[in-house]
Design an enzyme around this catalytic site. Structure first.
Site, PDB file in Angstrom:
ATOM      1  N   SER A  77       6.976   0.638  15.739  1.00 30.60           N
ATOM      2  CA  SER A  77       6.985  -0.173  14.515  1.00 30.60           C
ATOM      3  C   SER A  77       5.876   0.212  13.548  1.00 30.60           C
ATOM      4  CB  SER A  77       6.877  -1.656  14.869  1.00 30.60           C
ATOM      5  OG  SER A  77       5.651  -1.926  15.511  1.00 30.60           O
ATOM      6  N   GLY A  78       5.081   1.223  13.903  1.00 30.64           N
ATOM      7  CA  GLY A  78       4.154   1.756  12.926  1.00 30.64           C
ATOM      8  C   GLY A  78       2.690   1.548  13.203  1.00 30.64           C
TER       9      GLY A  78
ATOM     10  N   TYR B 142       0.840  -1.191   0.000  1.00 30.49           N
ATOM     11  CA  TYR B 142       0.000   0.000   0.000  1.00 30.49           C
ATOM     12  C   TYR B 142       0.876   1.242   0.000  1.00 30.49           C
ATOM     13  CZ  TYR B 142       1.107  -0.528   4.974  1.00 30.49           C
ATOM     14  OH  TYR B 142       1.769  -0.705   6.150  1.00 30.49           O
TER      15      TYR B 142
ATOM     16  N   HIS C  26      -5.876   6.090  13.244  1.00 30.75           N
ATOM     17  CA  HIS C  26      -5.890   7.119  12.211  1.00 30.75           C
ATOM     18  C   HIS C  26      -7.154   7.076  11.361  1.00 30.75           C
ATOM     19  CE1 HIS C  26      -5.076   4.254   8.961  1.00 30.75           C
ATOM     20  NE2 HIS C  26      -4.124   3.717   9.714  1.00 30.75           N
TER      21      HIS C  26
ATOM     22  N   HIS D  58      -3.816  -3.441   8.210  1.00 29.23           N
ATOM     23  CA  HIS D  58      -2.534  -4.130   8.363  1.00 29.23           C
ATOM     24  C   HIS D  58      -1.982  -3.984   9.780  1.00 29.23           C
ATOM     25  CE1 HIS D  58      -2.682  -3.862   3.914  1.00 29.23           C
ATOM     26  NE2 HIS D  58      -2.029  -5.022   3.975  1.00 29.23           N
TER      27      HIS D  58
ATOM     28  N   CYS E  43      -3.101  -1.270  12.091  1.00 25.80           N
ATOM     29  CA  CYS E  43      -3.544  -0.019  12.705  1.00 25.80           C
ATOM     30  C   CYS E  43      -5.032  -0.093  13.055  1.00 25.80           C
ATOM     31  CB  CYS E  43      -3.307   1.157  11.763  1.00 25.80           C
ATOM     32  SG  CYS E  43      -1.562   1.571  11.550  1.00 25.80           S
TER      33      CYS E  43
END
Length: 414
Positions: A317-318, A304, A322, A338, A340
């Protein structure tokens, strides 16, 4: 029983007052040595360091001795530039005092010596000297920066040099001072040789202030290693904000000071990319983030490249909370991200405005792994209090060689 001169003088005064009756002042006259102004005791004592001259070695002992036949030392106070008192021991006979803790390096000491002569008259001598600077210093960077935070915010101390020895760790820990609200219990935990974290037993009380400082400047940590100065920090704790994301119910509940403020439909990580369970602490907020799969090792059909708004980070790590307008139809029904937590743009904007760094975000009922305690953000609250306290060098101590914190700041996943 043999009395000291001072004790004999005091006993004699008591007997005389008793014989003269109430109001008698025979012992208050100028002949009473205890009523005299202290004399200069400079000729009565010797000092093993060269006062008022070149700096002295802080690793050498400090000794003050009363000359034979001149009386005795009654008290010694040695205070450095920072107001720290040097621990010491005076012999029972009052003929010698020496320090029992190492002197600090690179500081100025003022030493006040109280004495009495053979008649019990008081003497006083003040000495001053500087200690030589340390050849090797241990700097401490305290975090987070001074500011406003949520109730889950841990305190961090990053050391410039590794400290492995448990005795040296105890010195460091004693010098890291956390002024907590009344009644709050907390403890440091040695993550590894260069990182120490502090958290209270429970979340910080809302609307309180936490001040953190290092008292290690000049303090001897170990052979040839002394503490350096550091910048203090102050945390203003805001409301008690607790966010709970139920991955199975696809719902996020936002509580402020125990009251449910908002319930938001969300989507979390799909199988193979499941969101981590456990308590996470908000690390920061970004209005816009470009999220790409290749930055977290995701390619092929799962790749993505998306513009993301109202992004609240909870792991290095992300993992973010959001806006995900592309998955609105799945929010509240299924998990398609993925990793989040995604929500509508309007809900994300509201969340972004109401969340603060240090607030608590907890994920439950996910099929994913558990949040790491260290290394991927602040997962401290996933360790029980008993084991946390065991990480203190002032209690049972810590095992050497713990896994170090991963300092990499990886890109996000969606």
């Amino acid at each position: 029983m043999k009395h000291s001169p001072r004790l004999r003088t005091a006993l004699g005064c008591t007997a005389l007052v008793a014989s003269l009756g109430a109001g008698a002042t025979a012992c208050g006259g100028r002949d009473n040595p205890l009523s005299a102004r202290p004399y200069d005791a400079g000729q009565q004592i010797t000092f093993n360091q060269a006062a008022d001259r070149r700096p002295v070695d802080p690793d050498k002992p400090l000794e003050i001795t009363a000359k034979a036949g001149s009386g005795r030392i009654t008290d010694v106070t040695a205070v450095d530039t920072h107001g720290r008192r040097l621990a010491g021991e005076l012999t029972a006979a009052g003929d010698r005092w020496h320090n029992t803790a190492p002197m600090a390096a690179g500081v100025h000491y003022t030493v006040q010596v109280s004495t009495e002569d053979q008649r019990g008259a008081p003497g006083l001598r003040t000495l001053a000297f500087d200690t030589s600077p340390a050849k090797k210093v241990l700097a401490v960077e305290l975090g987070p920066a001074t500011g406003k935070y949520g109730v889950g915010q841990p305190i961090t101390a990053t050391l410039s040099e590794p400290v492995k020895d448990k005795a040296a760790r105890a010195v460091v820990e004693r010098g890291l001072v956390v002024d907590t609200p009344p009644g709050v219990e907390g403890s440091w935990y040695w993550v590894d040789d260069k990182h120490v974290h502090f958290r209270p037993k429970e979340y910080w009380p809302a609307h309180t202030t936490v001040s953190v400082r290092s008292n290690l400047e000049g303090v001897r940590i170990s052979d040839h290693l002394h503490g350096a100065g550091s910048k203090p920090v102050k945390l203003e704790i805001g409301d008690r904000v607790e966010v709970t994301t139920d991955a199975a119910a696809h719902s996020l509940t936002f509580r402020r000071n125990g009251e449910v403020i908002n319930t938001i439909p969300v989507t979390t990580g799909k199988p193979g990319f499941s969101t981590r369970n456990g308590v996470k602490v908000v690390l920061g907020k970004q209005y816009f983030v470009r999220m790409r799969g290749d930055t977290v090792g995701i390619g092929g059909s799962e790749y993505y490249d998306l513009p993301v708004y109202y992004a609240t980070r909870v792991t290095w790590s992300g993992e973010f909370v959001h806006a995900a307008p592309w998955s609105v139809d799945s929010q509240g029904y299924e998990n398609v991200s993925h990793g989040c937590t995604g929500m509508s743009t309007g809900n994300a904007a509201w969340f972004y405005e109401n969340i603060t760094e240090g607030d608590v975000v907890k994920v439950i009922n996910s099929i994913g792994a558990d949040m790491d305690v260290f290394g991927n953000g602040f997962g401290e609250w996933n360790m029980d209090w008993k084991h946390w306290r065991e990480g203190s060098a002032l209690l049972k101590g810590t095992q050497d060689g713990r896994s170090p914190i991963d300092q990499a700041r990886l890109r996000p996943q969606v």
